[in-house]
Design a protein around this motif. Structure first.
Motif, PDB file in Angstrom:
ATOM      1  N   VAL A 197      -0.847   4.511   2.572  1.00 37.84           N
ATOM      2  CA  VAL A 197       0.195   3.507   2.822  1.00 37.84           C
ATOM      3  C   VAL A 197       1.576   4.163   2.818  1.00 37.84           C
ATOM      4  N   ALA A 198       1.793   5.110   1.914  1.00 43.37           N
ATOM      5  CA  ALA A 198       3.072   5.818   1.863  1.00 43.37           C
ATOM      6  C   ALA A 198       3.305   6.624   3.135  1.00 43.37           C
ATOM      7  N   ARG A 199       2.220   7.140   3.721  1.00 42.28           N
ATOM      8  CA  ARG A 199       2.365   7.922   4.948  1.00 42.28           C
ATOM      9  C   ARG A 199       2.738   7.025   6.127  1.00 42.28           C
ATOM     10  N   HIS A 200       2.078   5.882   6.238  1.00 41.33           N
ATOM     11  CA  HIS A 200       2.283   5.018   7.407  1.00 41.33           C
ATOM     12  C   HIS A 200       3.309   3.917   7.164  1.00 41.33           C
ATOM     13  N   LEU A 201       3.543   3.583   5.882  1.00 38.65           N
ATOM     14  CA  LEU A 201       4.395   2.432   5.523  1.00 38.65           C
ATOM     15  C   LEU A 201       3.912   1.177   6.242  1.00 38.65           C
ATOM     16  N   HIS A 202       2.592   1.052   6.282  1.00 40.71           N
ATOM     17  CA  HIS A 202       1.961  -0.068   6.982  1.00 40.71           C
ATOM     18  C   HIS A 202       0.525  -0.199   6.461  1.00 40.71           C
ATOM     19  N   PHE A 203       0.175  -1.387   5.956  1.00 40.83           N
ATOM     20  CA  PHE A 203      -1.161  -1.585   5.390  1.00 40.83           C
ATOM     21  C   PHE A 203      -2.254  -1.483   6.450  1.00 40.83           C
ATOM     22  N   GLY A 204      -1.989  -2.025   7.633  1.00 36.81           N
ATOM     23  CA  GLY A 204      -3.008  -2.005   8.683  1.00 36.81           C
ATOM     24  C   GLY A 204      -3.332  -0.594   9.133  1.00 36.81           C
ATOM     25  N   LYS A 205      -2.295   0.230   9.357  1.00 37.21           N
ATOM     26  CA  LYS A 205      -2.532   1.609   9.797  1.00 37.21           C
ATOM     27  C   LYS A 205      -3.222   2.415   8.700  1.00 37.21           C
ATOM     28  N   ALA A 206      -2.814   2.192   7.458  1.00 43.74           N
ATOM     29  CA  ALA A 206      -3.473   2.882   6.352  1.00 43.74           C
ATOM     30  C   ALA A 206      -4.942   2.481   6.260  1.00 43.74           C
ATOM     31  N   ALA A 207      -5.218   1.197   6.489  1.00 40.93           N
ATOM     32  CA  ALA A 207      -6.598   0.717   6.437  1.00 40.93           C
ATOM     33  C   ALA A 207      -7.457   1.374   7.507  1.00 40.93           C
ATOM     34  N   ARG A 208      -6.896   1.528   8.715  1.00 36.74           N
ATOM     35  CA  ARG A 208      -7.655   2.173   9.791  1.00 36.74           C
ATOM     36  C   ARG A 208      -7.944   3.634   9.445  1.00 36.74           C
ATOM     37  N   GLU A 209      -6.979   4.306   8.841  1.00 39.50           N
ATOM     38  CA  GLU A 209      -7.200   5.700   8.454  1.00 39.50           C
ATOM     39  C   GLU A 209      -8.316   5.811   7.427  1.00 39.50           C
ATOM     40  N   LEU A 210      -8.358   4.858   6.489  1.00 37.88           N
ATOM     41  CA  LEU A 210      -9.336   4.907   5.402  1.00 37.88           C
ATOM     42  C   LEU A 210     -10.637   4.196   5.737  1.00 37.88           C
ATOM     43  N   ASP A 211     -10.702   3.603   6.930  1.00 42.40           N
ATOM     44  CA  ASP A 211     -11.878   2.838   7.349  1.00 42.40           C
ATOM     45  C   ASP A 211     -12.135   1.679   6.388  1.00 42.40           C
ATOM     46  N   LEU A 212     -11.053   0.979   6.023  1.00 37.72           N
ATOM     47  CA  LEU A 212     -11.132  -0.196   5.171  1.00 37.72           C
ATOM     48  C   LEU A 212     -10.418  -1.351   5.851  1.00 37.72           C
ATOM     49  N   ARG A 263       8.867  -4.643  -0.325  1.00 37.58           N
ATOM     50  CA  ARG A 263       8.366  -5.435   0.796  1.00 37.58           C
ATOM     51  C   ARG A 263       9.548  -6.119   1.469  1.00 37.58           C
ATOM     52  N   HIS A 264       9.637  -5.976   2.792  1.00 36.34           N
ATOM     53  CA  HIS A 264      10.711  -6.603   3.559  1.00 36.34           C
ATOM     54  C   HIS A 264      10.111  -7.513   4.620  1.00 36.34           C
ATOM     55  N   GLY A 265      10.772  -8.603   4.896  1.00 37.24           N
ATOM     56  CA  GLY A 265      10.301  -9.500   5.955  1.00 37.24           C
ATOM     57  C   GLY A 265       8.922 -10.031   5.706  1.00 37.24           C
ATOM     58  N   HIS A 266       8.709 -10.657   4.566  1.00 39.81           N
ATOM     59  CA  HIS A 266       7.399 -11.231   4.210  1.00 39.81           C
ATOM     60  C   HIS A 266       6.304 -10.167   4.170  1.00 39.81           C
ATOM     61  N   GLY A 267       6.678  -8.951   3.748  1.00 43.07           N
ATOM     62  CA  GLY A 267       5.674  -7.898   3.577  1.00 43.07           C
ATOM     63  C   GLY A 267       5.318  -7.142   4.836  1.00 43.07           C
ATOM     64  N   LYS A 268       5.978  -7.470   5.964  1.00 43.20           N
ATOM     65  CA  LYS A 268       5.624  -6.803   7.217  1.00 43.20           C
ATOM     66  C   LYS A 268       6.210  -5.394   7.296  1.00 43.20           C
ATOM     67  N   SER A 269       7.290  -5.142   6.536  1.00 44.54           N
ATOM     68  CA  SER A 269       7.915  -3.831   6.532  1.00 44.54           C
ATOM     69  C   SER A 269       7.928  -3.299   5.106  1.00 44.54           C
TER      70      SER A 269
END
Length: 329
Positions: free
Chosen positions: A12-27, A50-56
């Motif tokens: 998550v720290a690398r991508h600053l995005h939960f979705g991208k981190a999830a794809r990397e981890l296959d979760l 978390r900014h903008g309702h957690g989107k950023s």
């Protein structure tokens, strides 16, 4: 804390995005979010803003502090695995190899030949920009990286192992495709498709202009070699790029290399490793393989007979006629 939580935090720290981190981890993104919440509960402080309702997302000071230690933890674990594998079996283990976007046209060739010699070794490939690859080398996420233009400042060992040619390409249907040679005086009349400033091929293109004393003003900046190839195939102009990236299109007669005085220009492929830690026996074996055989493999499987090695007499080119590739000399 658990390693699973720290691995999710690192992604998550690398991508600053939960979705991208999830794809990397296959979760799933919710699963990653749960890992981060549990980790924050263990620490008692937030790791992300978390900014903008957690989107950023952005790292908090605590998150930045923990991230440095997280890199050290996984780097140490990787070193431990590598050290243990030396005692178990030097032919077993994993190697993480990074490659810049341009290098994806040659790295699989090296790995395919290396895997045939060492079938028990597992290789993990990562494609990214040069500065990101250098960062991953420093944190221990990568053992080696291949690129054509090491970033500056350079915080890694960079070893040149092969040359690559750069030149002008057009679609087989282009009016110049059947020409045995293109006078340099004609070039200012053409529209060129080139990479952005900072890329190796753009630096070479600009150097060619200066050395030839030409003003090639009709230039369209294109973000990738793939887009240059597709634009050239569509008849949008003359592409200038690393000719190792057009091997397939040349073999099928779709793209032709123009014979222009002063080309091809020459660049170098580099193999990078970090000075901060020794390579595992498996990674060192791959390093030696690429350094010793990289140039010969490219000459045999990527370079065309009509595309002479840079530094030989005369210009190297491929001329297409009727969609069929043939040597100009």
């Amino acid at each position: 804390m658990t390693l699973r939580q720290l691995r999710a935090f690192q992604a998550v720290a690398r991508h600053l995005h939960f979705g991208k981190a999830a794809r990397e981890l296959d979760l799933t993104a919710p699963a990653v979010s749960i890992q981060i919440r549990e980790l924050e509960a263990q620490i008692g402080m937030p790791l992300f803003e978390r900014h903008g309702h957690g989107k950023s997302l952005s790292l908090t000071v605590t998150g930045e502090f923990l991230l440095g230690y997280t890199h050290k933890i996984f780097s140490t674990l990787k070193e431990a695995k590598g050290a243990i594998s030396q005692f178990r079996n030097a032919e077993a283990g994993q190697i993480a190899v990074g490659m810049a976007p341009t290098a994806k046209y040659i790295v699989p060739l090296f790995l395919g030949r290396f895997h045939a010699l060492h079938p028990q070794l597992q290789v993990h490939l990562v494609e990214s920009r040069g500065d990101e690859l250098q960062h991953r080398l420093q944190t221990g996420e990568l053992d080696l990286a291949v690129m054509s233009r090491p970033p500056r400042p350079l915080a890694a060992y960079a070893e040149a192992f092969a040359e690559y040619p750069m030149g002008f390409v057009v679609a087989a249907t282009h009016a110049l495709a059947a020409s045995p040679a293109v006078p340099r005086e004609m070039l200012p009349q053409l529209h060129f498709l080139v990479r952005e400033p900072g890329s190796a091929s753009r630096a070479a293109f600009d150097a060619f202009q200066r050395s030839s004393r030409l003003d090639l003003a009709q230039v369209g900046e294109v973000p990738s070699n793939e887009v240059i190839k597709q634009a050239a195939l569509a008849g949008l102009g003359v592409g200038f790029l690393n000719l190792h990236t057009v091997g397939l299109e040349r073999r099928t007669g779709q793209l032709c290399v123009l014979e222009v005085e002063g080309t091809p220009l020459t660049g170098q492929w580099f193999l990078l490793r970090t000075p901060m830690r020794p390579l595992t026996p498996a990674a060192e074996s791959l390093r030696q393989f690429i350094l010793q055989q990289g140039q010969d493999l490219l000459a045999a499987h990527v370079d065309q007979p009509a595309l002479q090695r840079a530094g030989t007499a005369g210009a190297a080119a491929t001329v297409c006629s009727g969609g069929v590739t043939s040597s100009a000399r």
